[in-house]
Design a protein around this motif. Structure first.
Motif, PDB file in Angstrom:
ATOM      1  N   GLY B 130       1.068  -0.952   0.587  1.00  0.00           N
ATOM      2  CA  GLY B 130       0.077   0.141  -0.092  1.00  0.00           C
ATOM      3  C   GLY B 130       0.643   1.531   0.136  1.00  0.00           C
ATOM      4  N   PHE B 131       2.038   0.911   0.297  1.00  0.00           N
ATOM      5  CA  PHE B 131       3.035   2.390   0.115  1.00  0.00           C
ATOM      6  C   PHE B 131       3.381   3.184  -0.858  1.00  0.00           C
ATOM      7  N   TYR B 132       3.029   2.704  -1.797  1.00  0.00           N
ATOM      8  CA  TYR B 132       2.781   3.321  -3.181  1.00  0.00           C
ATOM      9  C   TYR B 132       1.166   3.467  -3.753  1.00  0.00           C
ATOM     10  N   ASP B 133       0.384   3.544  -2.759  1.00  0.00           N
ATOM     11  CA  ASP B 133      -1.535   3.851  -3.439  1.00  0.00           C
ATOM     12  C   ASP B 133      -1.532   5.685  -3.221  1.00  0.00           C
ATOM     13  N   ASP B 134      -1.089   5.976  -2.684  1.00  0.00           N
ATOM     14  CA  ASP B 134      -1.301   7.638  -3.487  1.00  0.00           C
ATOM     15  C   ASP B 134      -0.146   8.498  -3.513  1.00  0.00           C
ATOM     16  N   VAL B 135       0.643   8.006  -3.927  1.00  0.00           N
ATOM     17  CA  VAL B 135       1.235   8.908  -4.409  1.00  0.00           C
ATOM     18  C   VAL B 135       1.348   9.599  -5.931  1.00  0.00           C
ATOM     19  N   ALA B 136       0.795  10.542  -6.417  1.00  0.00           N
ATOM     20  CA  ALA B 136       1.076  11.111  -7.380  1.00  0.00           C
ATOM     21  C   ALA B 136       2.519  11.063  -8.715  1.00  0.00           C
ATOM     22  N   ASP B 137       2.224  10.284  -9.657  1.00  0.00           N
ATOM     23  CA  ASP B 137       3.482  10.344 -10.803  1.00  0.00           C
ATOM     24  C   ASP B 137       3.394  11.503 -10.627  1.00  0.00           C
ATOM     25  N   LEU B 138       4.968  11.774 -11.332  1.00  0.00           N
ATOM     26  CA  LEU B 138       4.576  12.909 -12.419  1.00  0.00           C
ATOM     27  C   LEU B 138       3.640  13.007 -13.274  1.00  0.00           C
ATOM     28  N   THR B 139       3.497  14.010 -13.970  1.00  0.00           N
ATOM     29  CA  THR B 139       2.793  14.373 -15.470  1.00  0.00           C
ATOM     30  C   THR B 139       3.777  14.295 -16.443  1.00  0.00           C
ATOM     31  N   PRO B 140       3.494  13.895 -17.645  1.00  0.00           N
ATOM     32  CA  PRO B 140       4.914  14.501 -18.677  1.00  0.00           C
ATOM     33  C   PRO B 140       5.405  15.856 -18.937  1.00  0.00           C
ATOM     34  N   GLU B 141       4.687  16.527 -18.084  1.00  0.00           N
ATOM     35  CA  GLU B 141       4.921  18.282 -18.324  1.00  0.00           C
ATOM     36  C   GLU B 141       6.069  18.484 -17.209  1.00  0.00           C
ATOM     37  N   GLU B 142       5.911  17.536 -16.398  1.00  0.00           N
ATOM     38  CA  GLU B 142       6.851  18.116 -14.893  1.00  0.00           C
ATOM     39  C   GLU B 142       7.815  17.375 -14.815  1.00  0.00           C
ATOM     40  N   LYS B 143       7.541  16.128 -15.602  1.00  0.00           N
ATOM     41  CA  LYS B 143       8.825  14.816 -16.224  1.00  0.00           C
ATOM     42  C   LYS B 143       9.551  16.296 -17.222  1.00  0.00           C
ATOM     43  N   LYS B 144       9.484  16.524 -18.262  1.00  0.00           N
ATOM     44  CA  LYS B 144       9.767  17.639 -18.505  1.00  0.00           C
ATOM     45  C   LYS B 144      10.827  18.543 -18.115  1.00  0.00           C
ATOM     46  N   LEU B 145       9.662  19.220 -17.499  1.00  0.00           N
ATOM     47  CA  LEU B 145      10.370  20.312 -16.584  1.00  0.00           C
ATOM     48  C   LEU B 145      11.707  20.355 -15.560  1.00  0.00           C
ATOM     49  N   SER B 178      13.657  13.990  -5.885  1.00  0.00           N
ATOM     50  CA  SER B 178      12.955  15.127  -4.545  1.00  0.00           C
ATOM     51  C   SER B 178      11.569  14.936  -5.235  1.00  0.00           C
ATOM     52  N   THR B 179      11.096  13.879  -5.798  1.00  0.00           N
ATOM     53  CA  THR B 179      10.036  13.334  -6.016  1.00  0.00           C
ATOM     54  C   THR B 179       9.272  11.987  -5.636  1.00  0.00           C
ATOM     55  N   ARG B 180      10.305  11.320  -5.761  1.00  0.00           N
ATOM     56  CA  ARG B 180       9.873  10.128  -5.404  1.00  0.00           C
ATOM     57  C   ARG B 180      10.260   9.618  -3.430  1.00  0.00           C
ATOM     58  N   PRO B 181       9.229   9.015  -3.020  1.00  0.00           N
ATOM     59  CA  PRO B 181       9.087   8.753  -1.647  1.00  0.00           C
ATOM     60  C   PRO B 181      10.964   7.827  -2.192  1.00  0.00           C
TER      61      PRO B 181
END
Lengths: 345, 345
Positions: B130-145, B178-181
């Protein structure tokens, strides 16, 4: 305390008794070693340099325990020891776990993974390649003899306040703790270990790891096998150092010799029953040293109990045991002198 | 030092400058928090009890870093934190590893196995169900930035003196940090940790473990998932205790608002280039607290660098950065007051 000031002092008192009562039929040399618990780093050199001075027929030492106050025993086997210290280094300095965590290898996590890989989770066998190559399995006869040693699993668990034991598959607890090799982490440290919390990604983590060895394993060989395997377990994101602390080879004392017979007769006289020969799980490297350097057998007459909390706070040594030791030791000298004389005569 | 006495003092000096030059077009309230690094246990109550006193339009805080002295950045996201302490108990007291080793569970070995089980050895993903259940993945745009943030792997490795990084499969180092647990052991101890060797089979071993969280994970939920899973990993020969230290939920600050715009304009004025919005790996629980308790956005204008050795010996803060902060902060007040006025007008 049982390990070993109390047991050492039994010999002083037994000697005093024999001198007062003119009961000593042989010469006695005392050697009191104060560094046994920290690896006896100076002892090897001392023995090598004092062979003539230490010359004797037999070594008598009390650094072991008996089965119980009702069931005397003589230790005829000891496990050897290979003691190493390992250090895992990640980044060159401590880091903020927020800024670097997730990307930079954490040496504590890595150390835990490497330690976990050293023992098979199911069989609890040590996974170091070659580790068991030289292990002498118990003969059916030895296995039978061991099974006669009284052992109450429920009492054992209750005494230690554990729900279960956790030993190598296929062996009894007594076998696991005396005739099988082990791998125990004796100490581990890394990162912030004070009160409260600190979000550090530490640079280093280290552990003290000892392996108990059984006939015919060699301490030096095992330490090298360990080092090679442990280094191979490291991810490429950390560096590993393995230092050797000290070691000792395992020992087995024969029971069909005058030395053992004299001890058995002494115990029988004071306990009214023949002692059971047992193998102890601990290591007394001096026994192997005396054998190799001086060619002398050691007889291990121990009077402590496993319940004496040795190496733990409140280590103790029962007054019954202390007195029984003083009573029994002179018997060994008496019977050994008789047996030697009979042999010569 | 960068984290955070030096950055706090920039604000004092900037305030002094504005007062002297009559450049301040709004009121300023100071709140200096000295417990942030030890969990801010008193802060929640203080904010709850002083809502009226703390009322304001925006919170400005400097507890983060920039990309480099040439590339300014504004932190628009923070990881959350769940910090736990675990204790594994085997026998009720320390034992001699010779007498009991091989039969009785060693709590250090058990703790290492349990810790090793928390991260998948191949993917480096955390295995807590359940650890990753609520993790918001980066959007392609955020990934690009994020991919536009300059990053030199060789420099990174050289600075930390590591051969390789060790992060979650499928993510860049900047994303991992920074964006991964994460799950990091911040401290571990057990058994004998002094100089030399001691053959102890210890009664206890413990570890401090922190997890960095990302939107939309909740600190309390993750701490509970951890506790359940960690306990389930324990062999029946040991007992496990899990204590919660402190935590904080992750934060994301929007960039299409006057608060962010004012900060961006201030940086642009003093650095001659627009700042890059970045997400930091660390946690500043106060940001979430201000948002939840007072309904106020926080703007994180940090002037430190990742090379400032924060949380490490010799932590530092560059004079260039200190002065640049004092120069940039008044710009924020100026532009924010202008934007607010324009909005009202």
């Amino acid at each position: 305390a049982c390990d070993d000031k109390g047991q050492m002092y039994m010999h002083v008192k037994a000697f005093e008794y024999m001198m007062k009562n003119n009961a000593l039929a042989c010469n006695v040399k005392f050697m009191i070693e104060g560094e046994e618990e920290v690896g006896s780093v100076n002892l090897g050199g001392f023995i090598k340099n004092n062979k003539e001075r230490l010359k004797c027929d037999v070594v008598l030492l009390s650094d072991t325990s008996m089965i119980s106050n009702e069931i005397p025993s003589v230790t005829v086997g000891l496990r050897g020891l290979a003691y190493v210290e390992v250090e895992v280094t990640g980044p060159s300095h401590d880091l903020h776990s927020g800024t670097y965590g997730g990307a930079v290898a954490n040496p504590i996590n890595a150390l835990c993974e490497m330690i976990a890989s050293l023992i098979d989770p199911k069989t609890r066998k040590i996974t170091i390649p070659g580790f068991y190559d030289d292990v002498a399995d118990l003969t059916p006869e030895e296995k039978k003899l061991m099974s006669e040693i009284p052992f109450e699993m429920e009492e054992y668990k209750q005494e230690l306040k554990i729900k279960n034991t956790r030993g190598e598959e296929g062996y009894t607890v007594i076998e696991q703790a005396s005739t099988r090799p082990t791998l125990d982490v004796n100490g581990i440290k890394g990162g912030y270990i004070g009160e409260g919390a600190k979000t550090v990604l530490p640079s280093k983590a280290s552990a003290k790891i000892s392996m108990r060895l059984v006939p015919n394993q060699k301490s030096e060989k095992i330490a090298n096998l360990f080092a090679d395997y442990f280094k191979s377990l490291a991810p490429d994101s950390v560096q590993v150092k393995v230092d050797f602390h000290h070691g000792g080879d395992p020992v087995v004392v024969p029971i069909d010799c005058d030395e053992y017979r004299a001890a058995a007769m002494a115990y029988e006289e004071t306990f009214n029953r023949k002692p059971i020969p047992t193998r102890a799980g601990g290591s007394i490297p001096i026994v192997k040293l005396f054998e190799e350097e001086l060619g002398i057998k050691s007889i291990m007459m121990g009077f402590g109990l496993d319940s004496d909390l040795i190496h733990s706070p409140n280590e103790n040594f029962g007054i019954f045991n202390f007195l029984k030791g003083i009573e029994t030791i002179p018997g060994f000298y008496k019977y050994y002198a008789q047996l030697k004389k009979a042999q010569k005569g």
